[in-house]
Design a protein around this motif. Structure first.
Motif, PDB file in Angstrom:
ATOM      1  N   VAL A  21     -51.898  49.770 -60.817  1.00 44.88           N
ATOM      2  CA  VAL A  21     -50.788  50.720 -60.831  1.00 44.88           C
ATOM      3  C   VAL A  21     -51.305  52.108 -61.176  1.00 44.88           C
ATOM      4  O   VAL A  21     -52.449  52.270 -61.620  1.00 44.88           O
ATOM      5  N   ARG A  22     -50.434  53.096 -60.981  1.00 46.58           N
ATOM      6  CA  ARG A  22     -50.771  54.479 -61.313  1.00 46.58           C
ATOM      7  C   ARG A  22     -49.619  55.076 -62.112  1.00 46.58           C
ATOM      8  O   ARG A  22     -48.445  54.838 -61.793  1.00 46.58           O
ATOM      9  N   ALA A  23     -49.949  55.845 -63.153  1.00 46.52           N
ATOM     10  CA  ALA A  23     -48.948  56.539 -63.961  1.00 46.52           C
ATOM     11  C   ALA A  23     -48.470  57.765 -63.173  1.00 46.52           C
ATOM     12  O   ALA A  23     -49.270  58.636 -62.849  1.00 46.52           O
ATOM     13  N   VAL A  24     -47.173  57.809 -62.858  1.00 49.13           N
ATOM     14  CA  VAL A  24     -46.672  58.880 -61.995  1.00 49.13           C
ATOM     15  C   VAL A  24     -45.630  59.774 -62.649  1.00 49.13           C
ATOM     16  O   VAL A  24     -45.394  60.883 -62.183  1.00 49.13           O
ATOM     17  N   THR A  25     -44.987  59.316 -63.712  1.00 46.34           N
ATOM     18  CA  THR A  25     -43.909  60.084 -64.324  1.00 46.34           C
ATOM     19  C   THR A  25     -44.136  60.192 -65.821  1.00 46.34           C
ATOM     20  O   THR A  25     -44.353  59.187 -66.494  1.00 46.34           O
ATOM     21  N   GLU A  26     -44.062  61.424 -66.332  1.00 46.44           N
ATOM     22  CA  GLU A  26     -44.230  61.631 -67.770  1.00 46.44           C
ATOM     23  C   GLU A  26     -43.004  61.151 -68.530  1.00 46.44           C
ATOM     24  O   GLU A  26     -41.887  61.207 -68.021  1.00 46.44           O
ATOM     25  N   VAL A  59     -54.528  52.471 -63.620  1.00 46.59           N
ATOM     26  CA  VAL A  59     -54.786  51.415 -64.596  1.00 46.59           C
ATOM     27  C   VAL A  59     -54.493  50.056 -63.964  1.00 46.59           C
ATOM     28  O   VAL A  59     -53.905  49.967 -62.891  1.00 46.59           O
ATOM     29  N   THR A  60     -54.907  49.021 -64.658  1.00 47.56           N
ATOM     30  CA  THR A  60     -54.638  47.655 -64.220  1.00 47.56           C
ATOM     31  C   THR A  60     -53.763  46.983 -65.264  1.00 47.56           C
ATOM     32  O   THR A  60     -54.137  46.925 -66.440  1.00 47.56           O
TER      33      THR A  60
END
Length: 122
Positions: free
Chosen positions: A86-91, A17-18
């Motif tokens: 950015v990237r979502a890496v952790t739930e 996402v941005t």
């Protein structure tokens, strides 16, 4: 998302996402302004070296760290929109920190805004 569409407060893990921050001077022209854009936990910048270079403004120097972007704006006269990939890496469920801005040599001129909640799901 990466196409400029608002996605709300829920992101799938692994999604790119941005993040967008809009800096708007309300008191006319501001000089020597520092803006701190903290990243919510659970998100990581995709490429720290390139994250600091996403502006067409010649009077902005950016510093990208693992957990925040810091903008040094020598002359803030009009609205500036800053985008960070950015990237979502952790739930999990996370707090989105507020963005802060302050004139470096006049700390009475400052702002704190934004913030909220973010959920990263499987």
């Amino acid at each position: 998302d990466r196409n400029g569409k608002a996605i709300g407060t829920k992101i799938k893990r692994g999604e790119a996402v941005t993040l967008t921050a809009t800096i708007k001077p309300k008191a006319g022209k501001l000089r020597e302004t520092v803006v701190t854009i903290p990243l919510p936990a659970g998100l990581e910048p995709e490429n720290i070296k390139s994250a600091a270079g996403e502006t067409g403004e010649g009077n902005i120097r950016a510093e990208a760290l693992d957990d925040r972007m810091i903008l040094y704006i020598s002359s803030l006269e009009k609205t500036v929109t800053w985008k960070t990939k950015v990237r979502a890496v952790t739930e999990g469920k996370f707090t989105v920190p507020k963005v802060s801005a302050e004139c470096m040599y006049d700390p009475a001129v400052r702002s704190l805004s934004g913030g909220g909640k973010l959920e990263i799901y499987k």
